[in-house]
Design a protein around this motif. Structure first.
Motif, PDB file in Angstrom:
ATOM      1  N   LYS B  16       0.857  -1.184   0.000  1.00 28.46           N
ATOM      2  CA  LYS B  16       0.000   0.000   0.000  1.00 28.46           C
ATOM      3  C   LYS B  16       0.895   1.237   0.000  1.00 28.46           C
ATOM      4  O   LYS B  16       1.827   1.338   0.788  1.00 28.46           O
ATOM      5  N   ARG B  17       0.591   2.141  -0.893  1.00 34.74           N
ATOM      6  CA  ARG B  17       1.391   3.362  -1.014  1.00 34.74           C
ATOM      7  C   ARG B  17       0.481   4.570  -0.775  1.00 34.74           C
ATOM      8  O   ARG B  17      -0.645   4.607  -1.265  1.00 34.74           O
ATOM      9  N   TYR B  18       0.974   5.536   0.019  1.00 34.34           N
ATOM     10  CA  TYR B  18       0.289   6.823   0.154  1.00 34.34           C
ATOM     11  C   TYR B  18       1.152   7.845  -0.582  1.00 34.34           C
ATOM     12  O   TYR B  18       2.171   8.279  -0.033  1.00 34.34           O
ATOM     13  N   GLY B  19       0.784   8.191  -1.772  1.00 41.05           N
ATOM     14  CA  GLY B  19       1.618   9.114  -2.551  1.00 41.05           C
ATOM     15  C   GLY B  19       2.992   8.503  -2.767  1.00 41.05           C
ATOM     16  O   GLY B  19       3.116   7.428  -3.335  1.00 41.05           O
ATOM     17  N   ARG B  20       4.019   9.168  -2.223  1.00 41.24           N
ATOM     18  CA  ARG B  20       5.377   8.664  -2.421  1.00 41.24           C
ATOM     19  C   ARG B  20       5.828   7.737  -1.293  1.00 41.24           C
ATOM     20  O   ARG B  20       6.914   7.168  -1.342  1.00 41.24           O
ATOM     21  N   VAL B  21       4.990   7.638  -0.262  1.00 45.38           N
ATOM     22  CA  VAL B  21       5.372   6.820   0.898  1.00 45.38           C
ATOM     23  C   VAL B  21       4.845   5.391   0.723  1.00 45.38           C
ATOM     24  O   VAL B  21       3.648   5.187   0.527  1.00 45.38           O
ATOM     25  N   LEU B  22       5.755   4.447   0.806  1.00 36.09           N
ATOM     26  CA  LEU B  22       5.356   3.042   0.725  1.00 36.09           C
ATOM     27  C   LEU B  22       5.038   2.574   2.144  1.00 36.09           C
ATOM     28  O   LEU B  22       5.933   2.313   2.948  1.00 36.09           O
ATOM     29  N   ALA B  23       3.747   2.503   2.459  1.00 37.00           N
ATOM     30  CA  ALA B  23       3.335   2.185   3.832  1.00 37.00           C
ATOM     31  C   ALA B  23       3.442   0.690   4.116  1.00 37.00           C
ATOM     32  O   ALA B  23       3.786   0.288   5.227  1.00 37.00           O
ATOM     33  N   LEU B  24       3.126  -0.135   3.142  1.00 34.87           N
ATOM     34  CA  LEU B  24       3.251  -1.590   3.298  1.00 34.87           C
ATOM     35  C   LEU B  24       3.981  -2.123   2.070  1.00 34.87           C
ATOM     36  O   LEU B  24       3.627  -1.785   0.942  1.00 34.87           O
ATOM     37  N   ASP B  25       4.968  -2.945   2.325  1.00 31.49           N
ATOM     38  CA  ASP B  25       5.835  -3.385   1.237  1.00 31.49           C
ATOM     39  C   ASP B  25       5.896  -4.915   1.212  1.00 31.49           C
ATOM     40  O   ASP B  25       6.753  -5.533   1.858  1.00 31.49           O
ATOM     41  N   GLY B  26       4.938  -5.515   0.564  1.00 30.55           N
ATOM     42  CA  GLY B  26       4.947  -6.971   0.411  1.00 30.55           C
ATOM     43  C   GLY B  26       4.746  -7.726   1.715  1.00 30.55           C
ATOM     44  O   GLY B  26       5.422  -8.733   1.973  1.00 30.55           O
ATOM     45  N   VAL B  27       3.812  -7.272   2.511  1.00 29.18           N
ATOM     46  CA  VAL B  27       3.556  -7.913   3.812  1.00 29.18           C
ATOM     47  C   VAL B  27       2.832  -9.253   3.623  1.00 29.18           C
ATOM     48  O   VAL B  27       1.840  -9.329   2.885  1.00 29.18           O
ATOM     49  N   SER B  28       3.343 -10.280   4.271  1.00 25.88           N
ATOM     50  CA  SER B  28       2.696 -11.593   4.223  1.00 25.88           C
ATOM     51  C   SER B  28       2.667 -12.190   5.626  1.00 25.88           C
ATOM     52  O   SER B  28       3.672 -12.157   6.335  1.00 25.88           O
ATOM     53  N   PHE B  29       1.519 -12.679   6.013  1.00 22.98           N
ATOM     54  CA  PHE B  29       1.423 -13.447   7.269  1.00 22.98           C
ATOM     55  C   PHE B  29       0.083 -14.163   7.265  1.00 22.98           C
ATOM     56  O   PHE B  29      -0.789 -13.874   6.428  1.00 22.98           O
ATOM     57  N   SER B  30      -0.037 -15.107   8.153  1.00 23.59           N
ATOM     58  CA  SER B  30      -1.333 -15.775   8.273  1.00 23.59           C
ATOM     59  C   SER B  30      -1.677 -15.901   9.749  1.00 23.59           C
ATOM     60  O   SER B  30      -0.806 -15.786  10.608  1.00 23.59           O
ATOM     61  N   LEU B  31      -2.944 -16.107   9.977  1.00 28.24           N
ATOM     62  CA  LEU B  31      -3.434 -16.181  11.356  1.00 28.24           C
ATOM     63  C   LEU B  31      -4.387 -17.363  11.440  1.00 28.24           C
ATOM     64  O   LEU B  31      -5.408 -17.397  10.751  1.00 28.24           O
ATOM     65  N   GLY B  32      -3.984 -18.340  12.259  1.00 26.00           N
ATOM     66  CA  GLY B  32      -4.797 -19.548  12.371  1.00 26.00           C
ATOM     67  C   GLY B  32      -5.926 -19.389  13.364  1.00 26.00           C
ATOM     68  O   GLY B  32      -5.891 -18.503  14.226  1.00 26.00           O
ATOM     69  N   ARG B  33      -6.920 -20.239  13.220  1.00 24.13           N
ATOM     70  CA  ARG B  33      -8.088 -20.177  14.104  1.00 24.13           C
ATOM     71  C   ARG B  33      -7.641 -20.294  15.570  1.00 24.13           C
ATOM     72  O   ARG B  33      -6.851 -21.167  15.913  1.00 24.13           O
ATOM     73  N   GLY B  34      -8.130 -19.394  16.403  1.00 22.33           N
ATOM     74  CA  GLY B  34      -7.844 -19.469  17.834  1.00 22.33           C
ATOM     75  C   GLY B  34      -6.505 -18.878  18.245  1.00 22.33           C
ATOM     76  O   GLY B  34      -6.150 -18.920  19.419  1.00 22.33           O
ATOM     77  N   GLU B  35      -5.781 -18.313  17.303  1.00 26.96           N
ATOM     78  CA  GLU B  35      -4.491 -17.711  17.661  1.00 26.96           C
ATOM     79  C   GLU B  35      -4.681 -16.271  18.131  1.00 26.96           C
ATOM     80  O   GLU B  35      -5.654 -15.617  17.761  1.00 26.96           O
ATOM     81  N   ILE B  36      -3.686 -15.764  18.901  1.00 27.47           N
ATOM     82  CA  ILE B  36      -3.586 -14.310  19.112  1.00 27.47           C
ATOM     83  C   ILE B  36      -2.253 -13.909  18.511  1.00 27.47           C
ATOM     84  O   ILE B  36      -1.197 -14.314  19.012  1.00 27.47           O
ATOM     85  N   LEU B  37      -2.307 -13.176  17.433  1.00 28.43           N
ATOM     86  CA  LEU B  37      -1.082 -12.714  16.777  1.00 28.43           C
ATOM     87  C   LEU B  37      -0.813 -11.279  17.214  1.00 28.43           C
ATOM     88  O   LEU B  37      -1.662 -10.408  17.048  1.00 28.43           O
ATOM     89  N   GLY B  38       0.366 -11.065  17.773  1.00 26.56           N
ATOM     90  CA  GLY B  38       0.783  -9.698  18.116  1.00 26.56           C
ATOM     91  C   GLY B  38       1.422  -9.078  16.884  1.00 26.56           C
ATOM     92  O   GLY B  38       2.367  -9.627  16.335  1.00 26.56           O
ATOM     93  N   TYR B  39       0.885  -7.963  16.460  1.00 27.41           N
ATOM     94  CA  TYR B  39       1.388  -7.290  15.258  1.00 27.41           C
ATOM     95  C   TYR B  39       2.109  -6.046  15.760  1.00 27.41           C
ATOM     96  O   TYR B  39       1.470  -5.054  16.097  1.00 27.41           O
ATOM     97  N   LEU B  40       3.414  -6.143  15.857  1.00 28.92           N
ATOM     98  CA  LEU B  40       4.185  -5.132  16.578  1.00 28.92           C
ATOM     99  C   LEU B  40       5.013  -4.291  15.631  1.00 28.92           C
ATOM    100  O   LEU B  40       5.445  -4.767  14.589  1.00 28.92           O
TER     101      LEU B  40
END
Lengths: 244, 319
Positions: B16-40
């Motif tokens: 995701k890009r906001y103008g010239r700023v690349l806010a997210l650059d090829g982010v990949s992750f998955s979240l399984g049922r019943g997990e708590i994923l800390g996104y830090l």
């Protein structure tokens, strides 16, 4: 629950939160009452001619302003995100917001009409046309208010944007002056104004006559404007509220 | 249950890009049922941008995002019916009562009248807000507003809950009680994606963490995994039955980098925890002493997080 029921839930909440508050009701009534009273005191015979125009003007200012204020306020407080996060289509959200604003406009104008009828003898020749005119006008102007609200960040910006369109409409739409007494070059512009058709539909409802000959032209024009305003508001909500 | 079904959130190559700023650059992750994923991640890392894309408030530039098996861009209404979202601000309706706020949101989620009333009462009880049920949301304290905001996100029993900085700005008791509620939500079966700056909170709550820096995930795994991979500081506390000099200890235990004694117990900084342990036992044997106290503490998640940031800064400086 159907989409319509959910839209009605949004409307009910907005009426409860905003439109049923006493300051808003008095704000909606005070200005047109005072204006009509002033016209009545000046010309007790001729005041009736401006009644449809002032009722339509009440809808124009009340509905565009209130719809825009509510949406801008909810954008600022983050509560609009609550709606956007709920499993609702953008059409449902726009319908809910427009219905509450329109209900406010119709109710305010009806109260005003009752006061005018009881106190100053304003006639009501075709009640169905009068109520239809109020409903269509309230719908069109509410949707324009919603469309303006998503284009700006602050309430004052919404008002400024709306004024660019509201004041010229007042001038060309036969609000204070019958269409047939206006300069000829204005007439085509007047026909393009949604306010003209709301005024003429209300005029038909009150007096059984209209500068456009009957109720059908203003009715058809109002219906067309309602569809156009709906499409515009939905499109702007989709484009401006889901960020790209 | 197949693995495919157990994945609740699947993000691949999200940009995701906001103008010239690349806010997210090829982010990949998955979240399984019943997990708590800390996104830090530090401020501006892209955490809120990710959540906004996941819940359909923001369009993505590239990548795929599936929530409950459905692409959020293809069917946002379906996805929204399955998720609960708590933004970083408490954004309920200030002029409505707590109960009315919950019931209204229940209406938006299509719950029947009896169901939403019952669920609202249940949530008011669970979040200890029964006595404030009739009070307007705007009159509540910040901590109570946060509680009700989280309760509101659960009105429709979502399968996946996104919590964006749920305890930010709260005092210690309020934050602690909210963490307890998050545990309860998880215990009731919800899958949770939690963004937070509070690494102790992530350590206490999360089954896995992903560390996002400048729009890229630099590390992902269990808390222990991240600590052991990236945490450099590992300390040991040991007490012997007799005296041992610092020189002897450091000479006999090459895996120990530094040692300090206090009240008869040594605190040791170990380059390699396992090697240091065996060397200490061998030293005690040689000196015919007994190890009367031994405890270890690995690197905290905070140490690991700071180490990752430092590595990123070094890489950035070289680049």
């Amino acid at each position: 629950m159907s989409a319509l029921q959910r839209a009605l839930s949004i409307s009910r909440k907005d009426v409860e939160s905003y439109y049923a508050k006493p300051p808003l009701i008095t704000w909606g009534l005070l200005f047109p009452v005072v204006l009509l009273l002033a016209v009545y005191l000046k010309d007790q015979q001729g005041y009736l001619a401006v009644c449809p125009g002032i009722l339509a003007m009440t809808l124009l200012f009340g509905n565009t302003s209130m719809a825009a204020i509510v949406v801008t306020f909810e954008k600022r407080t983050g509560t609009l995100d609550r709606l956007l996060l709920a499993p609702l289509s953008m059409r449902t959200i726009v319908l809910g917001k427009a219905l509450s604003a329109a209900a406010y406009g119709v109710c305010t104008a009806l109260v005003l009409a009752v006061i005018l009828g009881a106190a100053l003898g304003m006639p009501l020749a075709r009640p169905w046309a009068f109520v239809l005119g109020l409903a269509l006008g309230a719908g069109i102007f509410s949707l324009f208010g919603l469309a303006a609200a998503v284009l700006v960040r602050e309430v004052f910006e919404a008002m400024t944007l709306l004024n660019f369109f509201r004041f010229p409409l007042l001038f060309v739409s036969g609000v204070f002056m019958p269409l047939d007494t206006m300069p000829g070059w204005i007439y085509p512009v007047a026909l393009a104004s949604p306010l003209t058709h709301v005024v003429e539909l209300l005029r038909w409802g009150l007096f059984g006559q209209s500068a456009l000959g009957g109720p059908w032209i203003p009715f058809a024009a109002c219906a067309a404007y309602l569809v156009a305003a709906w499409l515009l508001a939905v499109r702007l909500f989709q484009r401006r509220l889901i960020q790209t | 249950m197949s693995e495919l079904n157990s994945i609740q959130v699947q993000v691949a190559g999200l940009s995701k890009r906001y103008g010239r700023v690349l806010a997210l650059d090829g982010v990949s992750f998955s979240l399984g049922r019943g997990e708590i994923l800390g996104y830090l991640g530090p401020n501006g890392a892209g955490k809120t941008t990710t959540i906004n894309v996941l819940c359909g408030l923001l369009a993505r530039d590239a990548g795929t995002v599936q929530v409950c098996g459905v692409d959020v861009a293809a069917d946002p209404v379906f996805v929204k019916s399955r998720i609960g979202v708590v933004n970083d601000t408490s954004n309920l309706y200030p002029e409505l009562s707590c109960r009315r706020n919950l019931e209204y949101l229940g209406e938006l989620y299509g719950l029947a009248r009896a169901t939403r009333r019952q669920r609202a009462e249940e949530l008011l009880g669970m979040f200890d807000l029964e006595t404030r049920a009739g009070d307007r949301f705007g009159t509540l304290s910040r901590g109570l507003q946060r509680r009700l905001t989280i309760a509101a996100a659960l009105i429709h029993r979502p399968e996946v809950v996104f919590l964006d900085e749920p305890t930010v700005g709260l005092d210690v008791p309020s934050a602690k009680s909210l963490r307890e509620l998050i545990r309860q939500i998880h215990a009731q079966g919800a899958t949770v994606l939690l963004t937070t700056h509070n690494l102790a909170e992530a350590e206490a709550l999360c089954t896995r963490v992903a560390i996002l820096v400048r729009g890229r995930i630099l590390a992902e795994g269990s808390v222990n995994d991240i600590r052991s991979r990236f945490g450099k500081v590992q300390s040991l506390s040991v007490a012997f039955s007799g005296p041992v000099s610092e020189e002897t200890l450091l000479a006999s235990c090459p895996a120990v980098r530094a040692a300090a004694i206090s009240d008869g117990a040594w605190t040791l900084d170990a380059a390699n925890l396992h090697a240091a342990l065996s060397q200490l036992v061998a030293l005690a044997d040689r000196l015919e002493l007994t190890v009367i106290e031994l405890s270890t503490s690995g690197a905290s998640l905070e140490d690991a997080f700071l180490s990752i940031l430092q590595q990123q800064d070094h890489a950035g400086a070289k680049g």
